[in-house]
Scaffold this active site. Sequence first.
Site, mmCIF file in Angstrom:
data_model
loop_
_atom_site.group_PDB
_atom_site.id
_atom_site.type_symbol
_atom_site.label_atom_id
_atom_site.label_comp_id
_atom_site.label_asym_id
_atom_site.label_seq_id
_atom_site.Cartn_x
_atom_site.Cartn_y
_atom_site.Cartn_z
ATOM 1 N N TYR A 173 11.971 7.726 15.675
ATOM 2 C CA TYR A 173 11.709 7.341 14.050
ATOM 3 C C TYR A 173 12.822 8.229 13.262
ATOM 4 C CZ TYR A 173 8.813 8.175 8.928
ATOM 5 O OH TYR A 173 8.836 8.447 8.235
ATOM 6 N N LYS A 196 15.688 6.715 10.808
ATOM 7 C CA LYS A 196 15.298 7.453 9.551
ATOM 8 C C LYS A 196 17.095 8.852 9.083
ATOM 9 C CE LYS A 196 11.652 6.036 8.004
ATOM 10 N NZ LYS A 196 11.487 5.203 6.672
ATOM 11 N N ARG A 203 0.808 -1.432 -0.449
ATOM 12 C CA ARG A 203 -0.057 0.114 -0.570
ATOM 13 C C ARG A 203 0.530 1.581 0.117
ATOM 14 N NH1 ARG A 203 -1.395 -0.225 6.236
ATOM 15 N NH2 ARG A 203 0.109 1.290 6.973
ATOM 16 N N GLY A 204 0.025 2.643 0.192
ATOM 17 C CA GLY A 204 0.454 3.805 -0.292
ATOM 18 C C GLY A 204 2.407 4.018 -1.220
ATOM 19 N N GLY A 224 8.575 0.692 6.545
ATOM 20 C CA GLY A 224 8.986 1.661 8.107
ATOM 21 C C GLY A 224 7.654 1.594 8.432
ATOM 22 N N ASP A 284 8.153 -11.019 7.407
ATOM 23 C CA ASP A 284 8.413 -9.634 7.949
ATOM 24 C C ASP A 284 9.728 -9.169 8.040
ATOM 25 O OD1 ASP A 284 9.088 -8.082 10.600
ATOM 26 O OD2 ASP A 284 7.395 -8.780 11.314
#
Length: 465
Positions: A371, A375, A238-239, A308, A282
């Site tokens: 996060y 990143k 998705r996304g 992520g 996973d």
Amino acid sequence: MSDLYAQLVRSRPGGLLARQVGLPRPAALERHRPGDPVIRGRVLLGGAPGAQLLEPIAATLGQAGCELASESEEQLRELLAKARLDATIYNPQAPGKQRLKALVYDATGIAGCEQLAAVHAFFHGSVRQLDTCGRVIVLGREPERCESVAQHVAQRALEGFTRSLGKEVGRGATVQLVLVSPGGEHALASTLRFLLSPRSAYVSGQVIHVASPALASGELDWERPFAGRTALVTGASRGIGAAIAQTLAQEGAHVVGLDVPALSMELAGLVERLGGEAIELDITATDAPERLAARFSEGLDVLVHNAGVTRDRTIAKMPTERWSALMEINLCSQERIDEALLDAGALREHGRIVCVSSMSGIAGNAGQTNYATSKAGAIGRVQALAPVLAERGVTINAVAPGFIETQMTAAMPIAIREAGRRMSSLRQGGEPVDVAETIAWLAHPASGGITGNVVRVCGQNLLGA
Ligand code: NAD
């Protein structure tokens, strides 16, 4: 999620109202559709005295079928003749001036601060002719490699110029600075094509480094550059991940989409549409690196680390498990997978790794220490691995998305979502396809000269450099 504010101010009454009260009016961004030319409209090419890249730039623009304009028609004709190309050249000063879709300026000859006046001379008039969703590309040299202090200063100054111009142009236009190292002039084509085209709709204010590629790219098919290549996209169901898979497949790649077993239905639907393959896995599983090395023992060309998650809390309120779970997904597992694939020799020559970082990893964000740490770590991996992988002819780069319209951003409180959209030069959020197109450019077979770069896909968000 639809941007209701943008829709409102693009309507006639909404636009009038916004103009009267001085509210931002985000332009409807043009985006690439299969079969479209690189750019629709005229490209004005100019250069400062002593410009060193006009020949390869003119050749690239000519080969890409651009309509060219120049203040020095004779010089441009000579440049095209050297590349055995012919084109109609338009005079931008002619009466009844036409709009210009792009301004491309070779500033490599600028060797001292006085010569920066040439930049002003070129853009002062031409920028007013720049069309909606126009493109500005300035080409320079890496300041750190300049031979004199004066040249270093002048070349560094171009960054301030381009970043400011990006904030001035408006109407969906974008501005970039491309720094070309010696030898990089032969590897400019994929970058110029991407930056000129609507594929770079949401990329602005970026500084891109193009160096001499470790390997020559060979014959290129610009329509289907990934034909015969295999791409692994993690978090593909998705996304942004789904958009990456779709873009790479459209351009000829055999796409292997990976996602957690819980999203197996979505993943299966996607790969079926794309004629690809699914891996339900996973990435944090202990055997994930080994399984992927075995699956790609015959070779992998493109690896996109997109999977992520966010697990937001301020550091004071963040339990250890929340910190560790995120770090495992966003950083540590990706490191282990790279290591296993590289050890197994699975990544082919001309291989490409692209990591999906985030603007938070550059600018930081309250509530996102975990996060942003992961990143920023991804950016560190890119920078540390780029020289190592160059020896194998493999490149590694990162994209750092800003506000992209996905399920992740749709879940934000409305005030934060609206601020995220408007706090950029383009005054709107990007689409997943904008990140996907940027990744396709970095992964392109002709992008061998681009490695160790971090490219923000953020509409020139006002946060971070
Ligand atoms: P998303 O949540 O829609 O998609 C993330 C995908 O990763 C999901 O399909 C998920 O199942 C998968 N995934 C998560 N953990 C996994 C695991 N352990 N193993 C395998 N797959 C796993 O998010 P998105 O907005 O599409 O984000 C994609 C990437 O872009 C992420 O790395 C995210 O941090 C980054 N990003 C997004 C934005 C934005 O505005 N949406 C901004 C900056 C960065």
